[in-house]
Design an enzyme around this catalytic site. Structure first.
Site, short mmCIF file in Angstrom:
data_model
loop_
_atom_site.label_atom_id
_atom_site.label_comp_id
_atom_site.label_asym_id
_atom_site.label_seq_id
_atom_site.Cartn_x
_atom_site.Cartn_y
_atom_site.Cartn_z
N ASP A 99 0.84 -1.19 0.00
CA ASP A 99 0.00 0.00 0.00
C ASP A 99 0.88 1.25 0.00
O ASP A 99 1.86 1.33 0.75
CB ASP A 99 -0.89 -0.02 1.25
CG ASP A 99 -1.87 1.12 1.30
OD1 ASP A 99 -2.70 1.21 0.39
OD2 ASP A 99 -1.79 1.93 2.24
N GLU A 150 1.60 0.14 -5.01
CA GLU A 150 1.13 1.43 -5.54
C GLU A 150 2.32 2.39 -5.67
O GLU A 150 2.94 2.74 -4.64
CB GLU A 150 0.11 2.04 -4.58
CG GLU A 150 -1.20 1.26 -4.50
CD GLU A 150 -2.17 1.90 -3.53
OE1 GLU A 150 -3.29 2.23 -3.95
OE2 GLU A 150 -1.82 2.08 -2.35
#
Length: 696
Positions: A391, A420
């Site tokens: 994340d 990400e």
């Protein structure tokens, strides 16, 4: 202004205060210093005295306020690091505790019976070592006991759990002592995930534990629980496969689970509370709200291991979504044990907030890295997981991610790593953030939001993309089709190899795919919106790189236009398996595309060189059409994506015969018939045709 100071080196402190310092005391002895105001804070340089991480340091401000100092920058000196495992260990000599917590004050360990968490059975002092390690021992096995740390520092008493403990009591209020090797399902030692020869062979399916089985349409006896993944059978109201049977039938290769490490926003004893889990608390412990007995600290470990084992038995890999960019608030074991060390601070003394969640972990610091690496190894070695999704990976930094890749591939060569390549807000991180392009040449993949936006428009607004009529996005889609490699002068993206790119069109964040088309194309008939969704997924599944699917997108999952459902409950988030029955043709089409991708290696080319050699774009008469041919010595595969509302034709410069396998959102393995010279492409759909070597 926050009132505290940090020890940055043996002769320097940073004071976070608008008020000037007047006096400084080290272990009660006044020390001379030279102050320098730095716009928003003070640098205090000691004239003669030397600082270490263990001294009591008090600063008296000119308004007579007292401020305390905590070791931070000074701890980056290798003398104050520890490379071996931390936490507890049970052996024939008793129970041993190791805690890295340099700094002033005393730390003891309170040991409790799980039946009485108010009065400790034992209180063990810890002994501080020169590197900041604190150790304790009791010549007795404490298996089955709970414990916590008691911290006494600067006249304050704090309590916290052990961030390295693999077991915890309900809601993470106490750590728990137990032998991990005794919390295993039958045949656990022989458990292994499927071998992944190359990252591009993966087809990833992103799933939340509760969404998977909470709906009455799932027919699960354990809705919202780990156990729903390994039930013997399901009893859905319709004659369809649900839950695990659905995953197997669909044909994906990897199940990407939204965070299952312990998170802090729900009461684990309340089955009705819901959260995605991006608010981490204990990174070594499975979340208790998904366990059938959250008050039993062993139960959650055993059930999650059974979940992994069951997926492996069905040839499905397990990817964990991990959140190492921030914690849930600052009332954490990290902040209590070693204040301010684990977090990035702004010059004003505030917590840097590149995560958008209030803070960031300082992954450039040695013992933060130690923690993250050991947590990841824990999930690989003790839970046999097959990959990780990071994340807000940009905030971890490129150097940290390269260390992660190196360390994890020593344990598991085919581990799948992606994340990400962005932050949520501005950050003060020192390291190079791992954004798009920085993953080049690594074994780490990044999400391709460029093809996502090019296909459907921006995730939550009314903008449109290629499949919904914005044909100016054609080139961006073509870049995604070749996995963002340097394919040509016109098509050159942010990747060097296809294994570095995760292509997707929807995920847990934002509107679901069909909801996006409801918002961006409100006047369009539903049939066309469904065809847009089918076309978008077809492009993802026929592109080079790693395809990624949001759970339920294969059955037109809706969240009723809820764009941020992180705590919206199961009514909004659950997967309604009846939609699989309602939209059978749509589901079978996506399932067929998955099977086709797995069957045809030309959709899974392993290198940029192969892509440039074996993929050729064809000229088309319409900007609404993208057509290309994949070829090797055995066959050629023709693919055309038509985003217009009118049928189109693609002309070929050969009289060879092509067998059409895919047309108008349908698949027929025996073929729809043969064509040559001109291949028709129906409105808002994909056509795929195959020509064997020799034109057969």
């Amino acid at each position: 202004m926050t009132g505290f100071a940090t020890v940055e080196s043996s002769d320097t402190l940073i004071l976070y205060s608008n008020v000037p310092p007047a006096k400084l005391f080290i272990n009660g002895v006044e020390a001379a210093f030279t102050p320098l105001f730095q716009e928003v804070n003070w640098k205090l340089r000691l004239n003669e005295s030397k600082l270490d991480p263990f001294s009591n340091i008090e600063i008296i401000l000119k308004n007579n306020e007292k401020v305390f100092a905590y070791p931070v920058g000074i701890l980056e000196d290798e003398r104050y690091s520890y490379s071996k495992p931390l936490g507890y260990k049970i052996d024939e000599n008793g129970t041993h505790f190791k805690l890295w917590a340099p700094g002033p004050g005393e730390i003891s360990i309170e040991v409790f019976s799980p039946n009485d968490l108010k009065k400790p059975v034992y209180t063990l002092p810890t002994f501080l070592q020169p590197n900041g390690l604190r150790i304790a021992k009791l010549e007795k096995s404490l298996a089955g006991y709970a414990y916590r740390f008691k911290i006494e520092r600067y006249g304050e008493t704090l309590y916290t759990v052990d961030p390295y403990a693999p077991f915890s009591m309900v809601n993470g209020e106490y750590s728990y002592i137990y032998n991990l090797d005794e919390a295993t399902p039958e045949n656990w030692i022989s458990d292994k995930g499927p071998v992944l020869k190359d990252a591009v062979d993966a087809i990833v399916y992103e799933l939340h534990i509760k969404d998977f089985s909470s709906s009455w349409t799932a027919g699960s006896e354990f809705p919202g629980k780990y156990r729903a993944f390994y039930e013997e059978s399901y009893s859905p109201p319709l004659n369809i496969n649900t839950c695990l049977s659905h995953l197997v039938e669909l044909g994906i290769t990897h199940v990407h689970l939204l965070p299952v490490h312990d998170f802090n926003s729900v009461d684990e004893e309340d089955p009705y509370q819901y959260n995605w889990g991006y608010d981490p608390a204990l990174f070594f412990v499975p979340e208790g709200s998904y366990a059938t007995s959250p008050c039993d600290p062993v139960n959650r470990v055993l059930e999650f291991r059974r979940l992994v084992q069951k997926l492996h038995q069905n040839n499905l890999g397990v990817v964990l979504d991990v959140v190492f960019n921030h914690t849930y608030g600052e009332d954490t074991p990290f902040q209590k044990l070693v204040p301010y060390y684990y977090y990035r601070l702004t010059p004003e003394g505030a917590f840097s907030n590149g995560s958008g969640c209030g803070n960031e972990l300082a992954t450039e610091r040695p013992m933060v890295r130690h923690y993250i690496i050991n947590a990841l190894k824990h999930w690989v070695e003790n839970y046999h997981v097959d990959g990780f999704r990071f994340d807000l990976m940009a905030l971890l930094g490129k150097e940290m991610m390269l260390i992660i890749e190196k360390e994890l591939k020593r344990i598991k060569k085919d581990i799948l790593l992606y994340g990400e390549p962005w932050a949520a807000a501005q950050t003060i991180m020192r390291d190079t953030p791992i954004i798009k392009g920085e993953q080049k040449g690594t074994g780490i993949a990044v999400f391709n939001d460029e093809i996502r936006n090019a296909l459907k428009g921006y995730p939550d607004d009314g903008t449109r993309g290629f499949v919904s009529g914005e044909f100016t996005k054609r080139t961006e889609v073509m870049k995604g089709i070749v996995a963002e490699i340097e394919f040509s002068e016109e098509l050159s993206g942010f990747a060097s190899e296809p294994s570095e790119v995760v292509n997707y069109v929807s995920a847990h964040d934002n509107l679901t795919l069909i909801d996006k088309f409801h918002k961006s194309c409100p006047d369009e008939k539903f049939e066309n919106k469904a065809k847009m969704a089918a076309l978008a997924l077809a492009i993802v599944l026929t592109s080079q790189g790693i395809p990624f699917l949001h759970a339920g997108s294969e059955m037109l999952r809706t969240k009723l236009l809820e764009e941020n459902s992180y705590k919206s409950g199961t009514l909004i988030n659950e997967i309604n398996y009846n939609q699989k029955y309602i939209y059978t043709d749509f589901y079978n089409y996506i399932r067929g595309l998955i099977e086709l991708r797995k069957k045809e290696r030309l959709f899974r080319l392993k290198s940029s060189e192969e892509i440039r050699k074996k993929l050729k774009f064809l000229p088309t008469r319409s900007s609404a059409v993208i057509a290309f041919i994949l070829h090797d010595e055995e066959k050629e595969i023709f693919v055309a994506h038509n985003a217009s509302k009118k049928p189109q034709k693609v002309l070929l410069d050969s009289d060879a015969s092509w067998e059409i396998l895919v047309t108008d959102c349908k698949i027929n393995w025996q073929g729809f018939g043969k064509v040559s010279r001109v291949i028709p492409v129906e409105a808002i759909s994909t056509t795929i045709a195959i020509k064997r070597a020799g034109g057969k």
